[in-house]
Write a protein that holds these residues in place. Structure first.
Motif, PDB file in Angstrom:
ATOM      1  N   VAL A 467      -0.083   0.528  13.369  1.00  0.00           N
ATOM      2  CA  VAL A 467       1.095   1.216  12.526  1.00  0.00           C
ATOM      3  C   VAL A 467       0.559   1.351  10.859  1.00  0.00           C
ATOM      4  CG1 VAL A 467       3.328   0.400  11.708  1.00  0.00           C
ATOM      5  CG2 VAL A 467       2.568  -0.455  13.853  1.00  0.00           C
ATOM      6  N   GLN A 468      -0.191   0.583  10.401  1.00  0.00           N
ATOM      7  CA  GLN A 468      -0.829   0.758   9.187  1.00  0.00           C
ATOM      8  C   GLN A 468      -1.446   2.010   9.252  1.00  0.00           C
ATOM      9  OE1 GLN A 468      -3.232  -2.323   7.667  1.00  0.00           O
ATOM     10  NE2 GLN A 468      -3.517  -1.580   5.695  1.00  0.00           N
ATOM     11  N   PHE A 469      -2.297   2.175  10.204  1.00  0.00           N
ATOM     12  CA  PHE A 469      -3.224   3.490  10.295  1.00  0.00           C
ATOM     13  C   PHE A 469      -2.412   4.717  10.282  1.00  0.00           C
ATOM     14  CE2 PHE A 469      -6.102   6.535  12.493  1.00  0.00           C
ATOM     15  CZ  PHE A 469      -7.352   6.357  11.717  1.00  0.00           C
ATOM     16  N   ARG A 470      -1.190   4.611  10.705  1.00  0.00           N
ATOM     17  CA  ARG A 470      -0.268   5.980  10.758  1.00  0.00           C
ATOM     18  C   ARG A 470       0.367   6.111   9.412  1.00  0.00           C
ATOM     19  NH1 ARG A 470       1.505   3.715  15.758  1.00  0.00           N
ATOM     20  NH2 ARG A 470       3.490   3.091  14.889  1.00  0.00           N
ATOM     21  N   ASP A 471       0.308   5.294   8.474  1.00  0.00           N
ATOM     22  CA  ASP A 471       0.820   5.445   7.328  1.00  0.00           C
ATOM     23  C   ASP A 471       0.085   6.698   6.582  1.00  0.00           C
ATOM     24  OD1 ASP A 471       1.888   5.249   4.691  1.00  0.00           O
ATOM     25  OD2 ASP A 471       0.878   3.361   4.286  1.00  0.00           O
ATOM     26  N   THR A 472       0.954   7.662   6.096  1.00  0.00           N
ATOM     27  CA  THR A 472       0.188   8.803   5.370  1.00  0.00           C
ATOM     28  C   THR A 472      -0.482   8.305   4.204  1.00  0.00           C
ATOM     29  OG1 THR A 472       2.418   9.397   4.386  1.00  0.00           O
ATOM     30  CG2 THR A 472       1.769  10.487   6.566  1.00  0.00           C
ATOM     31  N   GLY A 473      -0.144   7.474   3.517  1.00  0.00           N
ATOM     32  CA  GLY A 473      -0.664   7.022   2.236  1.00  0.00           C
ATOM     33  C   GLY A 473      -1.753   6.011   2.159  1.00  0.00           C
ATOM     34  N   LEU A 474      -2.108   5.805   3.479  1.00  0.00           N
ATOM     35  CA  LEU A 474      -3.430   4.892   3.602  1.00  0.00           C
ATOM     36  C   LEU A 474      -4.580   5.171   2.678  1.00  0.00           C
ATOM     37  CD1 LEU A 474      -4.680   2.135   4.734  1.00  0.00           C
ATOM     38  CD2 LEU A 474      -5.361   3.706   7.060  1.00  0.00           C
ATOM     39  N   VAL A 475      -5.149   6.446   3.095  1.00  0.00           N
ATOM     40  CA  VAL A 475      -6.404   7.002   2.392  1.00  0.00           C
ATOM     41  C   VAL A 475      -6.305   6.854   0.741  1.00  0.00           C
ATOM     42  CG1 VAL A 475      -8.145   8.787   2.216  1.00  0.00           C
ATOM     43  CG2 VAL A 475      -7.040   8.084   4.548  1.00  0.00           C
ATOM     44  N   ARG A 476      -5.198   7.387   0.359  1.00  0.00           N
ATOM     45  CA  ARG A 476      -4.873   7.243  -0.937  1.00  0.00           C
ATOM     46  C   ARG A 476      -4.893   5.889  -1.608  1.00  0.00           C
ATOM     47  NH1 ARG A 476      -6.464   9.292  -4.881  1.00  0.00           N
ATOM     48  NH2 ARG A 476      -6.490  11.361  -3.734  1.00  0.00           N
ATOM     49  N   TYR A 477      -4.203   5.039  -0.778  1.00  0.00           N
ATOM     50  CA  TYR A 477      -4.158   3.517  -1.443  1.00  0.00           C
ATOM     51  C   TYR A 477      -5.513   3.083  -1.352  1.00  0.00           C
ATOM     52  CZ  TYR A 477      -2.450  -1.195  -1.635  1.00  0.00           C
ATOM     53  OH  TYR A 477      -2.303  -2.515  -2.042  1.00  0.00           O
ATOM     54  N   VAL A 478      -6.237   3.192  -0.439  1.00  0.00           N
ATOM     55  CA  VAL A 478      -7.683   2.831  -0.308  1.00  0.00           C
ATOM     56  C   VAL A 478      -8.298   3.182  -1.779  1.00  0.00           C
ATOM     57  CG1 VAL A 478     -10.011   2.702   0.930  1.00  0.00           C
ATOM     58  CG2 VAL A 478      -7.889   2.224   2.129  1.00  0.00           C
ATOM     59  N   ALA A 479      -8.401   4.652  -1.644  1.00  0.00           N
ATOM     60  CA  ALA A 479      -9.218   5.206  -2.752  1.00  0.00           C
ATOM     61  C   ALA A 479      -8.756   4.864  -4.277  1.00  0.00           C
ATOM     62  CB  ALA A 479      -8.974   6.837  -2.708  1.00  0.00           C
ATOM     63  N   ASP A 480      -7.376   4.652  -4.404  1.00  0.00           N
ATOM     64  CA  ASP A 480      -7.061   3.949  -5.710  1.00  0.00           C
ATOM     65  C   ASP A 480      -7.438   2.512  -5.832  1.00  0.00           C
ATOM     66  OD1 ASP A 480      -5.501   6.234  -6.276  1.00  0.00           O
ATOM     67  OD2 ASP A 480      -3.471   5.638  -5.420  1.00  0.00           O
ATOM     68  N   LEU A 481      -7.344   1.612  -4.921  1.00  0.00           N
ATOM     69  CA  LEU A 481      -7.939   0.418  -5.260  1.00  0.00           C
ATOM     70  C   LEU A 481      -9.406   0.250  -5.262  1.00  0.00           C
ATOM     71  CD1 LEU A 481      -6.368  -1.481  -1.820  1.00  0.00           C
ATOM     72  CD2 LEU A 481      -5.763  -1.600  -4.447  1.00  0.00           C
ATOM     73  N   LEU A 482     -10.193   1.301  -4.777  1.00  0.00           N
ATOM     74  CA  LEU A 482     -11.677   1.324  -5.046  1.00  0.00           C
ATOM     75  C   LEU A 482     -11.910   1.800  -6.489  1.00  0.00           C
ATOM     76  CD1 LEU A 482     -12.951   3.419  -1.833  1.00  0.00           C
ATOM     77  CD2 LEU A 482     -13.311   0.955  -2.548  1.00  0.00           C
ATOM     78  N   THR A 483     -11.135   2.516  -6.804  1.00  0.00           N
ATOM     79  CA  THR A 483     -11.089   2.978  -8.427  1.00  0.00           C
ATOM     80  C   THR A 483     -10.736   1.826  -9.170  1.00  0.00           C
ATOM     81  OG1 THR A 483     -10.701   5.487  -7.840  1.00  0.00           O
ATOM     82  CG2 THR A 483     -10.441   4.730 -10.144  1.00  0.00           C
ATOM     83  N   GLU A 484      -9.789   1.269  -8.985  1.00  0.00           N
ATOM     84  CA  GLU A 484      -8.894   0.189  -9.678  1.00  0.00           C
ATOM     85  C   GLU A 484     -10.099  -0.947 -10.113  1.00  0.00           C
ATOM     86  OE1 GLU A 484      -5.288  -3.127  -9.756  1.00  0.00           O
ATOM     87  OE2 GLU A 484      -5.360  -1.440  -8.175  1.00  0.00           O
ATOM     88  N   PHE A 485     -10.894  -1.252  -8.944  1.00  0.00           N
ATOM     89  CA  PHE A 485     -11.697  -2.676  -8.739  1.00  0.00           C
ATOM     90  C   PHE A 485     -13.161  -2.169  -8.965  1.00  0.00           C
ATOM     91  CE2 PHE A 485      -7.922  -4.366  -6.633  1.00  0.00           C
ATOM     92  CZ  PHE A 485      -7.688  -5.458  -7.498  1.00  0.00           C
ATOM     93  N   GLU A 486     -13.434  -0.735  -9.256  1.00  0.00           N
ATOM     94  CA  GLU A 486     -14.708  -0.257  -9.559  1.00  0.00           C
ATOM     95  C   GLU A 486     -15.747  -0.756  -8.538  1.00  0.00           C
ATOM     96  OE1 GLU A 486     -15.680  -1.472 -13.476  1.00  0.00           O
ATOM     97  OE2 GLU A 486     -14.354  -0.161 -14.514  1.00  0.00           O
ATOM     98  N   LEU A 487     -15.279  -0.634  -7.083  1.00  0.00           N
ATOM     99  CA  LEU A 487     -16.214  -0.982  -6.081  1.00  0.00           C
ATOM    100  C   LEU A 487     -16.673   0.321  -5.510  1.00  0.00           C
ATOM    101  CD1 LEU A 487     -16.966  -3.476  -4.203  1.00  0.00           C
ATOM    102  CD2 LEU A 487     -15.177  -2.678  -2.645  1.00  0.00           C
ATOM    103  N   PRO A 488     -17.899   0.443  -5.226  1.00  0.00           N
ATOM    104  CA  PRO A 488     -18.606   1.456  -4.536  1.00  0.00           C
ATOM    105  C   PRO A 488     -18.249   1.578  -2.984  1.00  0.00           C
ATOM    106  CG  PRO A 488     -20.360  -0.021  -5.631  1.00  0.00           C
ATOM    107  CD  PRO A 488     -19.082  -0.871  -5.755  1.00  0.00           C
ATOM    108  N   PRO A 489     -17.452   2.830  -2.884  1.00  0.00           N
ATOM    109  CA  PRO A 489     -17.012   3.005  -1.195  1.00  0.00           C
ATOM    110  C   PRO A 489     -17.928   2.356  -0.435  1.00  0.00           C
ATOM    111  CG  PRO A 489     -16.497   4.830  -2.679  1.00  0.00           C
ATOM    112  CD  PRO A 489     -17.633   3.960  -3.326  1.00  0.00           C
ATOM    113  N   ASN A 490     -19.158   2.399  -0.275  1.00  0.00           N
ATOM    114  CA  ASN A 490     -19.981   2.182   0.737  1.00  0.00           C
ATOM    115  C   ASN A 490     -19.835   0.752   1.013  1.00  0.00           C
ATOM    116  OD1 ASN A 490     -21.546   1.460  -1.387  1.00  0.00           O
ATOM    117  ND2 ASN A 490     -23.373   2.437  -0.303  1.00  0.00           N
ATOM    118  N   MET A 491     -19.254   0.007   0.241  1.00  0.00           N
ATOM    119  CA  MET A 491     -19.201  -1.683   0.284  1.00  0.00           C
ATOM    120  C   MET A 491     -17.917  -2.046   0.981  1.00  0.00           C
ATOM    121  SD  MET A 491     -20.657  -3.050  -3.014  1.00  0.00           S
ATOM    122  CE  MET A 491     -20.356  -4.720  -2.561  1.00  0.00           C
ATOM    123  N   LEU A 492     -17.128  -1.068   1.512  1.00  0.00           N
ATOM    124  CA  LEU A 492     -15.909  -1.237   2.319  1.00  0.00           C
ATOM    125  C   LEU A 492     -15.945  -0.584   3.779  1.00  0.00           C
ATOM    126  CD1 LEU A 492     -12.939  -2.488   2.419  1.00  0.00           C
ATOM    127  CD2 LEU A 492     -12.121  -0.175   1.506  1.00  0.00           C
TER     128      LEU A 492
END
Length: 635
Positions: A467-492
């Protein structure tokens, strides 16, 4: 007098009818977008749009440069594109469709042949649009063009009143003619109202009464006699999603029609038959000796419906399950009886019986589910959720390479509640998206904190619900969290199961590719348990395979499981995929996967899931802050 069709206003009364039309088509056909688009010359305007959350097109929006939409609207004949991505003429324009991939539309003309626009439907999946849907659109096309004709005649009448006042007698004759035509239109609208009432109460594919009609019929019976004995027989077609995926939706529709035909043939006398959802039917039996006759009916239908269907020279067997609830014993109202019959069907899947009566023990299961749901509603707000973390260990060096975030729920009343008890409930009531956001935020914040504190790069694995995977805002939410917490994307790394992929292949491809573009890894969890796992490796760009623990648990005493695990590891390495073996509990299991070249293991041998502080103390304390020579397998 001519009418300027680009500026002519459509009366509110007609617009209201058009809005009702598109909303009804969207509801009946379960289609995200039903539109009336108006051709404004240099612009296209979404003039009327179905009012539902899944419709990406909004009323009043303008399209100036969309070549695909312009081609669709200005097509002079009915146009059907089942899958835009597969159509050589249109596939280059897929980006303009806002996630829609199929189209069917009919042109709308003013009197005289000038193009007004189109009435059309868009779907987010391949859709061949059944004949009954096309017929319904054709009827609405004629009604809308009749409205346009009335508008044109009304405009001519108003113009004639202004400039031809001296031709009063001729004007009266024209008025009389118009009144006759308007009278005919009233008759047409009355006929259409009857049609609308029919489609609101009957299933378009099978012609059977729908859920609303069934409930109304049951409520009428109970209103006449609250003690009336009748049985609700709930029939569910099993694995129907798999049949649609394997044979296509056209075959799936034919199967539903054949099943409804068999039910009509097998039922005679005092029965009421309805199709209540896509692959579920209900038979209502009102008579004396209700239990005896219900058993006979269930046995007869079980034998009949489980016979193979021959469609397009293919023998297709559709397993069925049935659940029964009795009035008045199992409930005082229609909704309760229908709910309990459906619950009996679902709970009967475990027993394997052809039919299952609703029982007191099932009521206890439903009560427990309701009790969980009542506490689950406020669990997030009350901070009852937390994450535990289980290490991912390199098999050769026993070095920590990551952690999997696992959701835990502790309720003051219920105590610790297992994920398998509440995740499915959260998916059904819609909470899973908010809970999934909590898990992603907490996991990313935690690994970011560890990374800053210990300067130790590792990956964090997080499970994603279908159900979460069908959420159209999932990728944007993940990208925003990576930016917010300054985490390299390849660590997720996000873990998905085969259930995610079976929902919607187009959506799965789109989301996986979008995650890859921002640098996030994607893992296929529980590999080997699904019938189509190999095909998924071909279709999707995974970084990691997780071998299901079922293949690991019996390595010590099952040569077959050893060979299967060995084959999965070898295949993954050939495909340059990371491999994680789940459920490693013994040194012998570790030695086996190490010898076969498995990159990583997860299980109690290396560490149990624990809260963040315990995880850090057990696995991260003492790690050097300088990791110049660290070679991490981060996808």
């Amino acid at each position: 007098m001519s009418v300027d069709i680009r500026t002519a206003e459509v009366p509110d009364s007609i617009l209201a009818g058009w809005q009702q039309t598109v909303d009804l088509v969207s509801e009946i056909a379960s289609i995200p977008a039903v539109l009336i688009i108006r051709d404004q010359g240099e612009q296209l305007e979404v003039f009327v749009a179905s009012d539902n959350l899944t419709n990406p097109f909004s009323k009043g929006s303008l399209d100036v440069q969309g070549q695909l939409c312009q081609a669709f609207v200005r097509h002079e004949n009915p146009l059907h594109v089942a899958d835009i991505a597969q159509h050589p003429e249109w596939q280059a324009c897929l980006a303009e469709m806002q996630g829609m991939v199929s189209y069917y539309g009919l042109p709308l003309y003013w009197p005289g042949g000038a193009l007004f626009g189109t009435i059309c439907v868009f779907d987010s999946t391949e859709n061949h649009y059944a004949e009954n849907i096309r017929t319904l659109l054709s009827r609405f096309q004629k009604t809308i063009e009749a409205d346009l004709e009335c508008m044109a005649r009304q405009a001519r009448l108003e113009a004639a009143n202004e400039v031809l006042t001296q031709l009063y007698e001729k004007q009266q004759q024209e008025l009389l003619s118009l009144r006759e035509q308007l009278s005919n239109e009233v008759d047409n609208r009355a006929s259409m109202a009857q049609t609308l009432e029919y489609v609101q109460r009957y299933d378009a594919l099978t012609g059977l009464p729908n859920r609303a009609a069934l409930l109304s019929h049951m409520e009428h019976i109970l209103s006449v006699n609250a003690e009336q004995q009748f049985a609700v027989l709930y029939i569910g077609l099993q694995n129907f999603k798999t049949i649609n995926d394997s044979y296509g939706y056209l075959i799936g529709d034919q199967i539903l029609q054949r099943i409804s035909d068999r039910l009509r043939h097998d039922l005679s006398g005092n029965f009421y038959l309805a199709r209540v959802t896509g692959n579920e039917f209900v038979v209502l039996l009102a008579t004396s000796r209700i239990e005896e006759l219900s058993v006979r009916l269930a046995n007869r239908l079980s034998h009949s419906l489980n016979q193979p269907l021959v469609i397009d020279q293919q023998n297709i067997t559709v397993p069925i399950k049935m659940g029964l609830a009795m009035s008045p014993a199992d409930g005082p109202d229609a909704s309760t009886l229908l709910k309990k019959a459906g619950a009996a069907m679902n709970l009967g899947k475990v027993s394997g019986s052809a039919y299952t009566f609703f029982t007191d023990s099932m009521q206890l299961v439903l009560d427990e589910r309701c009790r969980l749901e009542s506490h689950l509603v406020d669990a997030l707000k009350n901070s009852e959720f937390s994450l535990h973390f289980q290490p991912l260990i390199a098999t050769d060096s026993r070095r920590l390479i990551g952690a999997e975030a696992l959701l835990r729920w502790f309720n003051p009343v219920l105590g610790h509640v297992r994920p398998d008890q509440f995740i499915s409930l959260a998916e059904r009531n819609g909470q899973i998206v908010d809970i999934g956001h909590f898990v992603l935020r907490t996991a990313i914040e935690q690994i970011s904190s560890w990374y800053r504190l210990y300067n130790y790069p590792m990956r964090m694995a997080v499970n994603i619900s279908p159900v979460q995977f069908r959420d159209t805002g999932l990728v944007r939410y993940v990208a925003d969290l990576l930016t917010e917490f300054e985490l390299p994307p390849n660590m997720l790394e996000l873990e998905i199961t085969e259930g995610v992929l079976m929902q919607d292949e187009y959506q799965a491809t789109r989301v996986i590719n979008a995650l890859k573009r921002i640098g996030v890894g994607v893992s296929l969890d529980d590999f080997g348990t699904g019938y189509a796992s190999l095909s998924y490796l071909q279709k999707y760009a995974f970084d990691t395979l997780k071998i299901d623990r079922g293949f690991i648990a019996h390595l010590d005493n099952s040569e077959q499981d050893r060979e299967l695990a060995r084959a999965i590891i070898a295949m993954a390495r050939k495909l340059n995929l990371n491999v994680i073996a789940e459920g490693i509990e013994t040194q012998e299991q570790n030695d086996f996967i190490l010898e076969e070249g498995c990159d990583c293991g997860q299980g109690y041998l290396y560490g149990r899931p624990v809260p963040a502080l315990e995880f850090a103390a057990a696995h991260l304390e003492g790690v050097s802050s300088v990791m110049n020579n660290a070679q991490m397998a981060i996808a």
